[in-house]
Scaffold this active site. Structure first.
Site, PDB file in Angstrom:
ATOM      1  N   GLU A  52      -9.442   3.952   2.539  1.00 22.13           N
ATOM      2  CA  GLU A  52      -8.980   4.070   1.154  1.00 22.13           C
ATOM      3  C   GLU A  52      -7.961   3.018   0.760  1.00 22.13           C
ATOM      4  O   GLU A  52      -7.800   2.714  -0.421  1.00 22.13           O
ATOM      5  CB  GLU A  52      -8.388   5.477   0.924  1.00 22.13           C
ATOM      6  CG  GLU A  52      -6.926   5.656   1.330  1.00 22.13           C
ATOM      7  CD  GLU A  52      -6.632   5.433   2.802  1.00 22.13           C
ATOM      8  OE1 GLU A  52      -7.582   5.533   3.610  1.00 22.13           O
ATOM      9  OE2 GLU A  52      -5.474   5.145   3.158  1.00 22.13           O
TER      10      GLU A  52
ATOM     11  N   ASP B  28       1.722   6.224   5.673  1.00 24.25           N
ATOM     12  CA  ASP B  28       0.725   5.320   5.106  1.00 24.25           C
ATOM     13  C   ASP B  28       1.203   4.685   3.784  1.00 24.25           C
ATOM     14  O   ASP B  28       0.443   4.000   3.113  1.00 24.25           O
ATOM     15  CB  ASP B  28      -0.591   6.082   4.902  1.00 24.25           C
ATOM     16  CG  ASP B  28      -1.803   5.182   5.067  1.00 24.25           C
ATOM     17  OD1 ASP B  28      -1.657   4.068   5.600  1.00 24.25           O
ATOM     18  OD2 ASP B  28      -2.900   5.611   4.651  1.00 24.25           O
TER      19      ASP B  28
ATOM     20  N   LYS C 243       0.848  -1.206   0.000  1.00 22.63           N
ATOM     21  CA  LYS C 243       0.000   0.000   0.000  1.00 22.63           C
ATOM     22  C   LYS C 243       0.880   1.252   0.000  1.00 22.63           C
ATOM     23  O   LYS C 243       1.706   1.443   0.890  1.00 22.63           O
ATOM     24  CB  LYS C 243      -0.911   0.006   1.237  1.00 22.63           C
ATOM     25  CG  LYS C 243      -1.677   1.321   1.458  1.00 22.63           C
ATOM     26  CD  LYS C 243      -2.580   1.281   2.699  1.00 22.63           C
ATOM     27  CE  LYS C 243      -3.177   2.644   3.017  1.00 22.63           C
ATOM     28  NZ  LYS C 243      -3.998   2.669   4.251  1.00 22.63           N
TER      29      LYS C 243
ATOM     30  N   ASP D 117     -12.047   7.336   4.319  1.00 19.52           N
ATOM     31  CA  ASP D 117     -10.810   7.051   5.048  1.00 19.52           C
ATOM     32  C   ASP D 117     -10.448   5.567   5.004  1.00 19.52           C
ATOM     33  O   ASP D 117      -9.366   5.179   5.422  1.00 19.52           O
ATOM     34  CB  ASP D 117     -10.957   7.539   6.494  1.00 19.52           C
ATOM     35  CG  ASP D 117      -9.626   7.663   7.201  1.00 19.52           C
ATOM     36  OD1 ASP D 117      -8.586   7.592   6.509  1.00 19.52           O
ATOM     37  OD2 ASP D 117      -9.634   7.843   8.440  1.00 19.52           O
TER      38      ASP D 117
ATOM     39  N   ASP E 119      -2.380  10.196   3.976  1.00 21.26           N
ATOM     40  CA  ASP E 119      -3.780   9.816   4.197  1.00 21.26           C
ATOM     41  C   ASP E 119      -4.449  10.846   5.099  1.00 21.26           C
ATOM     42  O   ASP E 119      -4.393  10.755   6.321  1.00 21.26           O
ATOM     43  CB  ASP E 119      -3.856   8.421   4.827  1.00 21.26           C
ATOM     44  CG  ASP E 119      -5.294   7.967   5.028  1.00 21.26           C
ATOM     45  OD1 ASP E 119      -6.217   8.637   4.508  1.00 21.26           O
ATOM     46  OD2 ASP E 119      -5.499   6.933   5.703  1.00 21.26           O
TER      47      ASP E 119
ATOM     48  N   LYS F  88      -9.666  12.981   8.757  1.00 20.91           N
ATOM     49  CA  LYS F  88      -9.149  12.534  10.050  1.00 20.91           C
ATOM     50  C   LYS F  88      -9.055  13.719  11.011  1.00 20.91           C
ATOM     51  O   LYS F  88      -8.926  14.857  10.572  1.00 20.91           O
ATOM     52  CB  LYS F  88      -7.735  11.950   9.870  1.00 20.91           C
ATOM     53  CG  LYS F  88      -7.704  10.567   9.251  1.00 20.91           C
ATOM     54  CD  LYS F  88      -6.288  10.026   9.202  1.00 20.91           C
ATOM     55  CE  LYS F  88      -6.240   8.657   8.540  1.00 20.91           C
ATOM     56  NZ  LYS F  88      -6.947   7.599   9.278  1.00 20.91           N
TER      57      LYS F  88
ATOM     58  N   ARG G 265      -7.857  -0.221   1.181  1.00 18.29           N
ATOM     59  CA  ARG G 265      -8.455  -1.389   0.523  1.00 18.29           C
ATOM     60  C   ARG G 265      -8.956  -1.035  -0.877  1.00 18.29           C
ATOM     61  O   ARG G 265      -8.991  -1.887  -1.756  1.00 18.29           O
ATOM     62  CB  ARG G 265      -9.577  -1.963   1.401  1.00 18.29           C
ATOM     63  CG  ARG G 265     -10.705  -1.002   1.664  1.00 18.29           C
ATOM     64  CD  ARG G 265     -11.543  -1.390   2.878  1.00 18.29           C
ATOM     65  NE  ARG G 265     -10.917  -0.970   4.140  1.00 18.29           N
ATOM     66  CZ  ARG G 265     -11.435  -1.196   5.334  1.00 18.29           C
ATOM     67  NH1 ARG G 265     -12.580  -1.848   5.461  1.00 18.29           N
ATOM     68  NH2 ARG G 265     -10.806  -0.779   6.418  1.00 18.29           N
TER      69      ARG G 265
HETATM   70  N1  BES Z   1      -4.089   4.473   7.067  1.00 22.49           N
HETATM   71  C1  BES Z   1      -5.197   4.207   7.902  1.00 22.49           C
HETATM   72  C2  BES Z   1      -4.894   3.172   8.981  1.00 22.49           C
HETATM   73  C3  BES Z   1      -3.932   3.629  10.040  1.00 22.49           C
HETATM   74  C4  BES Z   1      -4.390   4.178  11.204  1.00 22.49           C
HETATM   75  C5  BES Z   1      -2.586   3.459   9.858  1.00 22.49           C
HETATM   76  C6  BES Z   1      -3.505   4.573  12.184  1.00 22.49           C
HETATM   77  C7  BES Z   1      -1.706   3.858  10.833  1.00 22.49           C
HETATM   78  C8  BES Z   1      -2.168   4.417  11.997  1.00 22.49           C
HETATM   79  C9  BES Z   1      -6.355   3.695   7.077  1.00 22.49           C
HETATM   80  O1  BES Z   1      -6.440   4.204   5.799  1.00 22.49           O
HETATM   81  C10 BES Z   1      -7.587   4.109   7.796  1.00 22.49           C
HETATM   82  O2  BES Z   1      -7.819   5.274   7.891  1.00 22.49           O
HETATM   83  N2  BES Z   1      -8.347   3.143   8.295  1.00 22.49           N
HETATM   84  C11 BES Z   1      -9.531   3.416   9.009  1.00 22.49           C
HETATM   85  C12 BES Z   1     -10.590   2.450   8.577  1.00 22.49           C
HETATM   86  C13 BES Z   1     -11.951   2.789   9.065  1.00 22.49           C
HETATM   87  C14 BES Z   1     -12.436   4.057   8.386  1.00 22.49           C
HETATM   88  C15 BES Z   1     -12.871   1.637   8.748  1.00 22.49           C
HETATM   89  C16 BES Z   1      -9.215   3.262  10.508  1.00 22.49           C
HETATM   90  O3  BES Z   1      -8.430   2.372  10.864  1.00 22.49           O
HETATM   91  O4  BES Z   1      -9.704   4.057  11.281  1.00 22.49           O
HETATM   92 ZN    ZN Z   2      -4.671   4.798   4.965  1.00 27.51          ZN
HETATM   93 MN    MN Z   3      -7.436   6.077   5.770  1.00 28.10          MN
END
Ligand code: BES
Ligand code: ZN
Ligand code: MN
Length: 474
Positions: A330, A269, A246, A328, A251, A258, A332
């Site tokens: 994104e 990310d 990825k 967010d 992000d 966020k 996947r």
């Molecule tokens: N890049 C984030 C995941 C992440 C969070 C990586 C904290 C490192 C530290 C990912 O894109 C994301 O935002 N995931 C969300 C998914 C949710 C919206 C279902 C998450 O984990 O909050």
């Molecule tokens: Zn992300």
């Molecule tokens: Mn995200």
């Protein structure tokens, strides 16, 4: 940094500095070091160090004593001791160093050589400040005490450290420098240096392939998306191992923005991308008899008037439609198109690595990578590679019950599964795109980065990935 293996008593080494362990037979008990340990009230436990000057019987001017306590010589304690040794060696600016041999529980001498080289070489990693020239390496040579003279394992350890350094460097770079274009350039540079095949798809190419899911993430950013493939061929008959990383270079969350606190860290990310580029560097340097392809979908996730909005429905390259319930989620969305794209390589296995969910940090903290797979043999091989490389993973389930949480009234699936088991539902989403091959997914959101005073990228899971690939060559 140059490593060698030498078979002389450590007392006779006439470089700047020698490194010994408190529980070693020779160095400590055959000298007055034991006395000096007591005199200095030195607390011997993994991670503590004592610096001594002009010790009787030693030709080297300085002796670094590494605390090991009364504990068994576990692999983890060995790494802790070596890591603290490297900061002392850097601080005292040693140029030539010898390190004593130590037997490690459950591992052979080859492993200790490889690990010593990896940890000590890694110690030379420094965050490159913007606009400041790279400093010279401080340690020039390290001799490891050994009765054998095959440096093969040492070279492996160094190559793994080099791969980790590349991954850390990319992870540490700010997102205004490390853009998708920058990652593509990095891949092209690797291709040139190591004679690899590289292909970079542009936005128009991806549109032609029908990658509506990936492009729905990049469209809110001014940075053009890229899909990078890089191939190493070391075995003409084998199907390739394919690693997918990825590469979200920043992000922000998109329209599902966020919160502001700690948002700077979302430059990491792209650490999945960084780790597969790092793994490729290691493998290309070592030239094992395997075929390896890495694929990096890379984009920036930004909010904008033309960004995707919650409720939008997109069509992926596989033909399956997705309701974007949260912009967010994104990672996947870009991975699913990359995972369809890799079918063209006729892969032996596909392993993706991604900073995919915050939930994996809640579940496993900063120690284990989350592992999910549609093939138990592959999962077992990766778990074993994680144990050997001390870059461990922990398996989470992938049952159908979780997959049901992705149900949408408006498309084949939603891109989120609700509050529960966020790491598993993210993997269930990916699993819908990986049914044509053996596949495993590593969620590295917890392990690729450390926050706090030592904020920065770790280089994980380069050790796990390269151990797995090297195991396949043997
Ligand atoms: N890049 C984030 C995941 C992440 C969070 C990586 C904290 C490192 C530290 C990912 O894109 C994301 O935002 N995931 C969300 C998914 C949710 C919206 C279902 C998450 O984990 O909050
Ligand atoms: Zn992300
Ligand atoms: Mn995200």
């Amino acid at each position: 940094m140059k490593f060698s293996l030498i078979d002389t008593p450590i007392q006779n080494f006439d470089g700047d500095c020698v490194v010994v362990f408190t529980n070693s037979e020779v160095a400590v008990s055959d000298s007055n070091i034991q006395q000096l340990i007591e005199l200095n009230n030195f607390e011997s436990k993994p991670g503590t160090t004592l610096l001594l000057n002009l010790v009787d019987g030693f030709k080297a001017t300085q002796v670094v004593v590494l605390g090991m306590g009364d504990l068994p010589n576990t692999a983890k304690n060995y790494i802790k001791a070596l890591t603290s040794a490297s900061s002392v060696l850097n601080a005292i600016k040693s140029k030539s160093v010898m390190i004593e041999a130590l037997d490690i529980d459950d591992f052979d001498e080859n492993w200790s050589h490889r690990m010593a080289a990896r940890v000590l070489q890694n110690a030379n990693y420094e965050i490159q400040q913007v606009g400041v020239d790279k400093k010279d390496e401080s340690i020039e040579s390290i001799a490891i005490q050994s009765s054998q003279d095959d440096v093969h394992e040492v070279l492996k350890g160094q190559a793994i450290a080099d791969g980790m350094s590349l991954a850390r460097h990319l992870g540490d770079l700010p997102s205004n420098i490390c853009t998708p274009t920058y990652l593509a350039q990095t891949a092209q540079d690797l291709a040139k240096e190591f004679n690899l095949e590289c292909e970079v798809l542009e936005e128009a190419d991806m549109a032609k392939l029908g990658m509506g899911s990936l492009l729905s993430v990049s469209k809110g950013s001014i940075e053009p998306p890229k899909l990078i493939s890089l191939s190493y061929k070391g075995n003409s008959n084998a199907k390739p191992i394919v690693l997918v990383g990825k590469g979200v270079t920043f992000d922000s969350g998109g329209i599902s923005l966020k919160p502001g606190a700690g948002m700077d860290e979302m430059k990491y990310d792209m650490c999945g991308a960084a780790s597969v580029l790092g793994a490729m560097r290691t493998i290309a340097q070592l030239q094992p008899k395997v075929n390896l392809t890495i694929v990096v979908p890379t984009v920036e996730n930004m909010p904008a008037h033309n960004a995707s909005k919650p409720g939008d429905v997109v069509t992926s390259m596989s033909g399956q439609t997705i309701e974007i319930l949260n912009t967010d989620a994104e990672g996947r969305l870009i991975l699913c198109d990359a995972l369809t794209y890799v079918e063209k390589f006729n892969p032996e296995v596909v392993i993706d690595t991604a900073t995919l969910t915050g939930a994996v940090i809640v579940a496993l903290g900063k120690h284990h990578c989350g592992l999910m797979a549609n093939d138990q043999d592959l999962a077992d091989d990766l778990l074993a590679a994680g144990r050997t490389s001390l870059d461990s993973a922990w398996q989470l389930p992938l049952d159908d019950e979780y997959d049901e949480l992705l149900k949408s009234n408006f498309a084949d699936m939603g891109n989120i599964g609700g509050r529960e088991a966020g790491t598993v539902t993210a993997a269930c989403f990916l699993a819908r795109y990986t049914q044509g091959y053996r596949w495993a997914h590593l969620d590295i959101a917890g392990t690729a980065w450390v926050s706090g005073a030592k904020k920065g990228a770790t280089g994980r899971p380069v050790p796990l990935l390269t151990q797995y690939v090297l195991d396949q060559a043997d």
